[in-house]
Design a protein around this motif. Structure first.
Motif, PDB file in Angstrom:
ATOM      1  N   ILE A  39       0.853  -1.180   0.000  1.00  0.00           N
ATOM      2  CA  ILE A  39       0.000   0.000   0.000  1.00  0.00           C
ATOM      3  C   ILE A  39       0.890   1.231   0.000  1.00  0.00           C
ATOM      4  N   LEU A  40       0.657   2.150  -0.930  1.00  0.00           N
ATOM      5  CA  LEU A  40       1.340   3.435  -0.931  1.00  0.00           C
ATOM      6  C   LEU A  40       0.406   4.473  -0.325  1.00  0.00           C
ATOM      7  N   GLY A  41       0.815   5.029   0.807  1.00  0.00           N
ATOM      8  CA  GLY A  41      -0.019   6.008   1.494  1.00  0.00           C
ATOM      9  C   GLY A  41       0.226   7.405   0.985  1.00  0.00           C
ATOM     10  N   SER A  42       0.038   7.622  -0.301  1.00  0.00           N
ATOM     11  CA  SER A  42       0.333   8.920  -0.911  1.00  0.00           C
ATOM     12  C   SER A  42      -0.440   9.064  -2.206  1.00  0.00           C
ATOM     13  N   ALA A  43      -0.882  10.288  -2.489  1.00  0.00           N
ATOM     14  CA  ALA A  43      -1.552  10.571  -3.758  1.00  0.00           C
ATOM     15  C   ALA A  43      -0.558  10.985  -4.839  1.00  0.00           C
ATOM     16  N   SER A  44       0.736  10.982  -4.524  1.00  0.00           N
ATOM     17  CA  SER A  44       1.755  11.468  -5.454  1.00  0.00           C
ATOM     18  C   SER A  44       1.922  10.540  -6.661  1.00  0.00           C
ATOM     19  N   PRO A  45       1.634  11.017  -7.876  1.00  0.00           N
ATOM     20  CA  PRO A  45       1.873  10.194  -9.061  1.00  0.00           C
ATOM     21  C   PRO A  45       3.351   9.863  -9.235  1.00  0.00           C
ATOM     22  N   ALA A  46       4.239  10.780  -8.801  1.00  0.00           N
ATOM     23  CA  ALA A  46       5.675  10.532  -8.949  1.00  0.00           C
ATOM     24  C   ALA A  46       6.113   9.359  -8.083  1.00  0.00           C
ATOM     25  N   ARG A  47       5.646   9.322  -6.836  1.00  0.00           N
ATOM     26  CA  ARG A  47       6.016   8.195  -5.957  1.00  0.00           C
ATOM     27  C   ARG A  47       5.489   6.880  -6.519  1.00  0.00           C
ATOM     28  N   LEU A  48       4.255   6.895  -6.990  1.00  0.00           N
ATOM     29  CA  LEU A  48       3.682   5.683  -7.560  1.00  0.00           C
ATOM     30  C   LEU A  48       4.488   5.233  -8.771  1.00  0.00           C
ATOM     31  N   SER A  49       4.891   6.172  -9.607  1.00  0.00           N
ATOM     32  CA  SER A  49       5.667   5.833 -10.796  1.00  0.00           C
ATOM     33  C   SER A  49       7.018   5.232 -10.434  1.00  0.00           C
ATOM     34  N   VAL A  50       7.681   5.800  -9.413  1.00  0.00           N
ATOM     35  CA  VAL A  50       8.975   5.263  -8.978  1.00  0.00           C
ATOM     36  C   VAL A  50       8.822   3.807  -8.549  1.00  0.00           C
ATOM     37  N   LEU A  51       7.810   3.512  -7.757  1.00  0.00           N
ATOM     38  CA  LEU A  51       7.623   2.136  -7.274  1.00  0.00           C
ATOM     39  C   LEU A  51       7.266   1.193  -8.410  1.00  0.00           C
TER      40      LEU A  51
END
Length: 226
Positions: free
Chosen positions: A13-25
Motif C-alpha cells: 500500500i502506498l499512502g500517498s496521492a503522489s503520481p511521482a512516488r507511484l511511478s517510482v515504485l
C-alpha cells in the motif's frame, strides 16, 4: 498447531496521492495500491514546532502511515483474516526542503513559489524525505520502521523570467520544495548529492533498508516479470 508452510503474500500500500512516488515504485518492480492518508499536515506540524528537521519529516511520514493503517483496520473490522492472513506493507513518505534552517513544503500559490525560487536560486539546499513502513497482519501492526534521508540540491541561478515561466506551468505548486527532478524543474537543478529517487519523492535505498528492518526482502515484493 500445524501449519501449511504457506508463505504469506505481501500486498503493498502506498499512502500517498503522489503520481511521482507511484511511478517510482512501479518502475522498480512493485504494483502498490494507493490509499491516501488525508492527514492534516498543518496540524501535525503545529505539534512539532522546535523539533529537528529530520524528525519533522519522519513524524509526518509516520502520521500518514498510521492514518492509512487505521483505514485498513476499519475496512477489515468484522471479518476473519484467518491464521494465514496476508501481510500488508504500508509505505508512506513526506518531503520538505531545508534552506538556511527553515523547512518549506508545497508552495500551493504562484506567489509563494516565485518567492521560494528567488531565495534558493544559485544556492544549495537539502531535501529531507521521511519514510515510514508498517506491516499489518489482519488487524494488527506486527512491525514498523522509520527513517529520513537527505539529498543536497544545487539550484541553478535562474533568472526572474525563467522562474516566472516555470511557476506559470503550475508544476511546482504542489510538490515539496517547489521543484521536480523528473519534470520541467530539472532544467533548473545543476546537480544533486544523494539519492535521486528520494528527490522524486521516495528513496528506494531507504525503503529497502526499512523493509529489511521489518523482516521483508524487497525482492519478495517484486511483481512477476520484474
Amino acid at each position: 498447531m500445524a501449519t501449511t508452510g504457506r508463505t504469506p503474500r505481501h500486498e503493498v500500500i502506498l499512502g500517498s496521492a503522489s503520481p511521482a512516488r507511484l511511478s517510482v515504485l512501479r518502475r522498480s518492480g512493485l504494483d502498490p495500491r494507493v490509499v491516501v492518508s488525508d492527514v492534516d499536515e498543518d496540524s501535525v506540524l503545529e505539534g512539532l514546532l522546535g523539533a529537528p528537521p529530520e524528525d519533522v519529516v519522519a513524524r509526518l511520514a509516520m502520521a500518514k502511515a498510521d492514518a492509512v493503517v487505521a483505514r485498513l483496520v476499519a475496512e477489515r473490522s468484522g471479518t476473519d483474516p484467518g491464521p494465514h492472513a496476508d501481510r500488508t506493507v504500508v509505505i508512506a513518505c513526506d518531503s520538505m526542503l531545508l534552506f538556511r534552517g527553515a523547512l518549506t513544503g508545497k508552495p500551493h500559490t504562484p506567489e509563494v513559489a516565485i518567492a521560494q525560487w528567488k531565495r534558493v536560486r544559485g544556492h544549495s539546499a537539502q531535501l529531507l524525505t521521511g519514510h515510514h513502513v508498517s506491516v499489518l497482519a489482519g488487524l494488527d501492526v506486527v512491525a514498523s520502521a522509520n527513517d529520513t534521508c537527505t539529498t543536497t540540491i544545487e539550484f541553478a541561478d535562474a533568472t526572474d523570467a525563467e522562474i516566472e515561466s516555470y511557476v506559470a506551468t503550475g508544476e511546482p505548486l504542489e510538490v515539496a520544495g517547489g521543484f521536480t527532478l523528473d519534470g520541467l524543474g530539472a532544467w533548473f537543478v545543476d546537480g544533486i548529492d544523494g539519492d535521486p529517487s528520494s528527490v522524486i519523492g521516495i528513496g528506494l535505498p531507504t525503503v529497502r533498508r526499512l523493509l529489511t528492518r521489518v523482516g521483508i526482502a524487497v525482492a519478495d515484493l517484486w511483481q512477476p516479470g520484474s
